[in-house]
Structure formats: structure tokens, C-alpha cells
Design a protein around this motif. Structure first.
Motif, PDB file in Angstrom:
ATOM      1  N   LEU A  45       0.825  -1.219   0.000  1.00 26.17           N
ATOM      2  CA  LEU A  45       0.000   0.000   0.000  1.00 26.17           C
ATOM      3  C   LEU A  45       0.857   1.266   0.000  1.00 26.17           C
ATOM      4  O   LEU A  45       0.343   2.371   0.153  1.00 26.17           O
ATOM      5  N   GLY A  46       2.158   1.077  -0.158  1.00 24.83           N
ATOM      6  CA  GLY A  46       3.059   2.228  -0.195  1.00 24.83           C
ATOM      7  C   GLY A  46       3.637   2.543   1.171  1.00 24.83           C
ATOM      8  O   GLY A  46       3.342   1.864   2.155  1.00 24.83           O
ATOM      9  N   TYR A  47       4.474   3.561   1.215  1.00 25.60           N
ATOM     10  CA  TYR A  47       5.157   3.936   2.456  1.00 25.60           C
ATOM     11  C   TYR A  47       5.427   5.429   2.455  1.00 25.60           C
ATOM     12  O   TYR A  47       5.465   6.090   1.411  1.00 25.60           O
ATOM     13  N   SER A  48       5.599   5.955   3.652  1.00 23.49           N
ATOM     14  CA  SER A  48       5.809   7.391   3.835  1.00 23.49           C
ATOM     15  C   SER A  48       7.297   7.696   3.957  1.00 23.49           C
ATOM     16  O   SER A  48       8.135   6.790   4.026  1.00 23.49           O
ATOM     17  N   LEU A  49       7.609   8.964   4.021  1.00 21.60           N
ATOM     18  CA  LEU A  49       8.995   9.406   4.200  1.00 21.60           C
ATOM     19  C   LEU A  49       9.544   8.897   5.528  1.00 21.60           C
ATOM     20  O   LEU A  49      10.684   8.428   5.591  1.00 21.60           O
ATOM     21  N   SER A  50       8.722   8.946   6.577  1.00 24.55           N
ATOM     22  CA  SER A  50       9.191   8.491   7.895  1.00 24.55           C
ATOM     23  C   SER A  50       9.479   6.984   7.893  1.00 24.55           C
ATOM     24  O   SER A  50      10.458   6.525   8.478  1.00 24.55           O
ATOM     25  N   THR A  51       8.631   6.211   7.195  1.00 35.10           N
ATOM     26  CA  THR A  51       8.861   4.764   7.088  1.00 35.10           C
ATOM     27  C   THR A  51      10.135   4.476   6.309  1.00 35.10           C
ATOM     28  O   THR A  51      10.931   3.621   6.698  1.00 35.10           O
ATOM     29  N   PHE A 110      11.006  11.842  -3.677  1.00 41.41           N
ATOM     30  CA  PHE A 110      11.616  10.587  -4.132  1.00 41.41           C
ATOM     31  C   PHE A 110      10.919   9.384  -3.512  1.00 41.41           C
ATOM     32  O   PHE A 110      10.681   8.388  -4.193  1.00 41.41           O
ATOM     33  N   VAL A 111      10.586   9.484  -2.238  1.00 43.57           N
ATOM     34  CA  VAL A 111       9.865   8.391  -1.563  1.00 43.57           C
ATOM     35  C   VAL A 111       8.484   8.216  -2.182  1.00 43.57           C
ATOM     36  O   VAL A 111       8.025   7.088  -2.369  1.00 43.57           O
ATOM     37  N   LEU A 112       7.844   9.320  -2.531  1.00 45.60           N
ATOM     38  CA  LEU A 112       6.531   9.248  -3.186  1.00 45.60           C
ATOM     39  C   LEU A 112       6.650   8.509  -4.520  1.00 45.60           C
ATOM     40  O   LEU A 112       5.811   7.660  -4.842  1.00 45.60           O
ATOM     41  N   LEU A 113       7.701   8.815  -5.280  1.00 45.59           N
ATOM     42  CA  LEU A 113       7.933   8.141  -6.560  1.00 45.59           C
ATOM     43  C   LEU A 113       8.153   6.642  -6.355  1.00 45.59           C
ATOM     44  O   LEU A 113       7.511   5.808  -6.999  1.00 45.59           O
ATOM     45  N   SER A 150       7.378   4.789  -3.741  1.00 43.99           N
ATOM     46  CA  SER A 150       6.162   4.198  -3.176  1.00 43.99           C
ATOM     47  C   SER A 150       5.106   3.983  -4.257  1.00 43.99           C
ATOM     48  O   SER A 150       4.404   2.967  -4.256  1.00 43.99           O
ATOM     49  N   THR A 151       5.013   4.921  -5.190  1.00 46.81           N
ATOM     50  CA  THR A 151       4.056   4.804  -6.299  1.00 46.81           C
ATOM     51  C   THR A 151       4.387   3.598  -7.165  1.00 46.81           C
ATOM     52  O   THR A 151       3.492   2.850  -7.572  1.00 46.81           O
ATOM     53  N   PHE A 152       5.668   3.391  -7.433  1.00 50.76           N
ATOM     54  CA  PHE A 152       6.086   2.206  -8.192  1.00 50.76           C
ATOM     55  C   PHE A 152       5.673   0.922  -7.469  1.00 50.76           C
ATOM     56  O   PHE A 152       5.196  -0.029  -8.088  1.00 50.76           O
ATOM     57  N   THR A 153       5.844   0.906  -6.147  1.00 49.84           N
ATOM     58  CA  THR A 153       5.480  -0.271  -5.346  1.00 49.84           C
ATOM     59  C   THR A 153       3.977  -0.539  -5.421  1.00 49.84           C
ATOM     60  O   THR A 153       3.558  -1.683  -5.617  1.00 49.84           O
ATOM     61  N   VAL A 154       3.180   0.518  -5.271  1.00 47.52           N
ATOM     62  CA  VAL A 154       1.718   0.375  -5.308  1.00 47.52           C
ATOM     63  C   VAL A 154       1.259  -0.089  -6.691  1.00 47.52           C
ATOM     64  O   VAL A 154       0.427  -0.996  -6.810  1.00 47.52           O
ATOM     65  N   LEU A 155       1.812   0.518  -7.751  1.00 49.32           N
ATOM     66  CA  LEU A 155       1.423   0.143  -9.116  1.00 49.32           C
ATOM     67  C   LEU A 155       1.801  -1.301  -9.424  1.00 49.32           C
ATOM     68  O   LEU A 155       1.030  -2.032 -10.045  1.00 49.32           O
ATOM     69  N   LYS A 156       2.987  -1.704  -8.985  1.00 48.37           N
ATOM     70  CA  LYS A 156       3.419  -3.107  -9.148  1.00 48.37           C
ATOM     71  C   LYS A 156       2.406  -4.038  -8.495  1.00 48.37           C
ATOM     72  O   LYS A 156       1.970  -5.025  -9.101  1.00 48.37           O
TER      73      LYS A 156
END
Length: 194
Positions: A53-59, A148-151, A153-159
Motif C-alpha cells: 500500500l506504499g510507504y511514507s517518508l518516515s517509514t 523521491f519516496v513518493l515516486l 512508493s508509487t512504483f510499489t503500489v502500481l506493481k
């Protein structure tokens, strides 16, 4: 006929589908039994790759900061640069080949099925993009920023989404194929009785 279709004609035999399935699942098994438990234990959460489900900057910062040198090396190799190079390819090959075969079996050899064949390949591409981002973060080759984390994380969610959707389409096509087989059997049975 597209290049993909001509390739899938060669990979969609029952034998080749079984080989790609067992090869992909064996690679996944190694990751789940060997590399990920060590990485997850060290970082105190699930690895980037498993955060569907993605991850945040803190994660992301927590993961990178909790990695020691030994676990970072394990994450880089064999996890990211060996196992997670083979796994996305083998899984995409299996899913696309099976989808292609099922499409032929149920007579759904149309534009929609042709487009659906690309779903596992897109998931594979996003998995590779995700891997590049993770390598850059854990090797500290890049400053971990919110964008960068958003990018990454987006790849992870799309995968994850595209892989899940591929499995759902395969399930739907399998149900249709089973129904067709039952209907054909019932028709043959009724014809032989008449």
C-alpha cells in the motif's frame, strides 16, 4: 500479430507455463524464507518491496536507518540484484502466458485480451523501477526526500495493483473456461442420449 503475441505463442504451452510458474514461485520462496525474514527482522517492519500500500517518508527513513552494513549488503545482493531481477520476469512470463492461453481457450482473442496481456509486463517494469529506487535509498546514493519516496512508493503500489489485477483476470478467465467445459460436456451428454 504483435511481437508479444508471437512470443506468447511459444511460451503458452502447458509445460512452459508450469515451468515459469514453478521457477517464479521457487524464487519467491527463497525470498520469503531467506532474505526477507532477515531484512524485516533487522528493520523492525516489512521491507520496501512488501509494503503493497506504499510507504511514507518516515517509514523510508526508519527502514534505511535501521539497516546495518551486513543487512544492507544482503538487501542489495542477492535480494535486489539477483532474486528480484529474476522474480518479476518469471512472474510476468507466467501470468502473460497463462492469460494468453486462457484467452484462446475461451475464445476471447480480442483487443481487450491483447491489452490485458501487458498488465504483468507493466507490473514487472514497475517492480524494476521500484528496485532502482530502493537501491538508491539503501545505498545512500541519493538524499531521501518526500518526492523521491513518493515516486518509489508509487512504483510499489502500481506493481502490486497490476499484479493483483492480473491474477483477478486469470481467475475470471479460468471460471469462464470451466463453465464452457461443463456446458460442452452437458451438450455432448444430451446429444448422446437423444
Amino acid at each position: 500479430m504483435s511481437i508479444l503475441n508471437s512470443f506468447l505463442i511459444k511460451t503458452s504451452s502447458v509445460k512452459k507455463i508450469c515451468i515459469s510458474f514453478f521457477a517464479s514461485q521457487f524464487t519467491l520462496l527463497i525470498m520469503m524464507l531467506y532474505t526477507f525474514p532477515i531484512i524485516n527482522s533487522q528493520i523492525g517492519t516489512r521491507a520496501f518491496d512488501l509494503q503493497n500500500l506504499g510507504y511514507s517518508l518516515s517509514t523510508a527513513n526508519q527502514i534505511v536507518n535501521n539497516l546495518n552494513n551486513q543487512t544492507t549488503e544482503l538487501y542489495l545482493f542477492p535480494q535486489l540484484t539477483l532474486l528480484d531481477v529474476f522474480y518479476p520476469f518469471l512472474l510476468a512470463l507466467f501470468l502473460s502466458s497463462l492469460l494468453f492461453r486462457l484467452g484462446k481457450l475461451i475464445g476471447k482473442d480480442n483487443k481487450i485480451t491483447s491489452l490485458l496481456l501487458y498488465l504483468p509486463l507493466l507490473a514487472m517494469a514497475f517492480d524494476y523501477f521500484e528496485n532502482i529506487c530502493i537501491i538508491l535509498m539503501i545505498s545512500k546514493s541519493i538524499e531521501i526526500s518526500k518526492s523521491f519516496v513518493l515516486l518509489s512508493s508509487t512504483f510499489t503500489v502500481l506493481k502490486s495493483l497490476l499484479t493483483t489485477f492480473s491474477w483477478i483476470v486469470i481467475l475470471i478467465y479460468t471460471i469462464k473456461w470451466v463453465r464452457l467445459k461443463i456446458m460442452k460436456k452437458a451438450t455432448k451428454s444430451s446429444l448422446s442420449q437423444s
